[in-house]
Write an enzyme that holds these catalytic residues in place. Sequence first.
Site, PDB file in Angstrom:
ATOM      1  N   TYR A   1       1.099   1.564  -0.939  1.00  0.00           N
ATOM      2  CA  TYR A   1       1.096   2.160  -2.274  1.00  0.00           C
ATOM      3  C   TYR A   1       1.807   3.562  -2.318  1.00  0.00           C
ATOM      4  CZ  TYR A   1      -2.543  -1.243  -3.372  1.00  0.00           C
ATOM      5  OH  TYR A   1      -3.218  -2.557  -3.653  1.00  0.00           O
TER       6      TYR A   1
ATOM      7  N   ASP B   1      -7.685  -3.262  -1.430  1.00  0.00           N
ATOM      8  CA  ASP B   1      -7.494  -3.848  -2.697  1.00  0.00           C
ATOM      9  C   ASP B   1      -7.871  -5.318  -2.722  1.00  0.00           C
ATOM     10  OD1 ASP B   1      -6.834  -3.893  -5.398  1.00  0.00           O
ATOM     11  OD2 ASP B   1      -4.626  -3.918  -5.179  1.00  0.00           O
TER      12      ASP B   1
ATOM     13  N   ASP C   1      -6.341 -11.532   8.091  1.00  0.00           N
ATOM     14  CA  ASP C   1      -6.445 -12.846   7.760  1.00  0.00           C
ATOM     15  C   ASP C   1      -7.765 -13.601   8.171  1.00  0.00           C
ATOM     16  OD1 ASP C   1      -5.502 -12.378  10.132  1.00  0.00           O
ATOM     17  OD2 ASP C   1      -3.838 -13.947   9.807  1.00  0.00           O
TER      18      ASP C   1
ATOM     19  N   LYS D   1      -3.794  -5.657  10.611  1.00  0.00           N
ATOM     20  CA  LYS D   1      -2.929  -6.434  11.138  1.00  0.00           C
ATOM     21  C   LYS D   1      -1.905  -5.958  12.029  1.00  0.00           C
ATOM     22  CE  LYS D   1      -1.102 -10.529  10.415  1.00  0.00           C
ATOM     23  NZ  LYS D   1      -1.886 -11.875  10.396  1.00  0.00           N
TER      24      LYS D   1
END
Length: 335
Positions: A126, A230, A206, A173
Site C-alpha cells: 500500500y 485487507d 494461504d 508469506k
Amino acid sequence: MIHPATLIPGDGIGPEVADATVRVIECTGVSIEWERIELNAAIITESGKHLPPAVLGSLARTHVGLKGPVTTPVAGGFQSVNVSLRKQLDLFANVRPVRKLPGLKSRYEDVPIDIVIFRENTEDLYAGLEHEVVANVVTSLKVITRTASERIARYAFQYAKSAGRKKITAVHKANIMKLSDGLFLKCCREVSREFPQIEYTELIVDNAAMQLVMKPEQFDVLLMPNLYGDIVSDLAAGLVGGLGIVPGANIGERDAVFEAVHGSAPDIAGKGIANPTALMLSSVMMLRHLGEYEAARRLQSAIESVYAERKYLTPDVGGKATTNEFTNAVAAALN
Ligand code: ATP
C-alpha cells in the site's frame, strides 16, 4: 461532557449508514459535536486533492473520526483516500473484531468465532510505489520496516494481554518473501518474547485462508501486514454474516478514525437497504475510545437485541427491512 468528532459520511452507501449511526449515538444520550466533512469522488476530482485540507484540518482539531467508505477508482484515477488518510495521520493499527451476532443464520452456526484482526496500516504494497520500468513491465514496491512491524506487533500483544486473549497468530508469506515478510515475522517473534503469557504461532497466508474456512474456532488474535490484513478481513467477515456487520478502528498515537471493513457498495447505494450495523459497531468502538463505556455497552446490546429478534434485519443478513427500519428498531431498543 461534549465530545468533538469529525464525521466523514463518504460516498456510495456511506451517507446512509453514517446518518443511521449518528441517530443511534444520539439515542445513547452521549453528546457529540460533529464536524461534518463531505468527501466523495466528485469533490476529490474537483479539488484536485485526494485528501482535501478540510478533512485533515478537522481531524487535527477533534482527533477522533467516524468515517464511511470513499470509493477508490480501480486501475487508475486518484489514490485511495482511505489509505492516504491512514498514512497521513499515521493510523498504524487497523483493528477489526470479527464476531457473530445473536440470531444470525450462517454456515458456521455451531462454530464459536471470536477473532480480532490486527492489520498493519501504513506500508507494505500500500506504499503505492509503482513504476513502469519499460513498456509493459511494471514493479510495485513492498515496503516493510522494523519500526512499523514492531509497532503493530506490540499493539496487538498489548491488546491481547489487556483483553485476556490467549493466542496470537502472525500471518505471512516469508517462505517466498524472505526479506520483507521475513522482517515482519522477526519483529513479531521478538515482541512475542516480551509477552510470555500469550501463546504465539505463525501461519503462511494461504494456509491461514484455508484454516479460517475449515476451522475458524482455532483462531484468537491475528496479526499481519497490510495486504493480507485487507484480504483476510473480508474472508473473516464472510464467516460471520458478511461485510454488513464487521466494524473497524484505525488507531494512531494521537488520532483514531473508526470505519467499517466494507467499501462503498455501489451495487446497493441509494436503495435504502444498506446494513448500518458495521458502522454502528465501529461507533461502539469509538464510544469506548472516548471513555463512554456505558453508552457503548448499551448500543452494543441494543444492536444485539434487534438481531436476536430477527424481525428488522436488512437483506444482506437474510431479512427484509430497510436501513431505516433497522435503525428505528435499534433506536427503540435504546429508548
Ligand atoms: P473496497 O475494496 O472499496 O473496500 P469491498 O471489496 O470491501 O470494497 P464493498 O463495496 O464493501 O466491497 O462491497 C462488497 C459486497 O458486499 C457488495 O456486494 C456489497 O453490496 C456488500 N456490502 C458491503 N457493505 C454492505 C453493507 N453495509 N450492507 C449490505 N451489503 C454490503
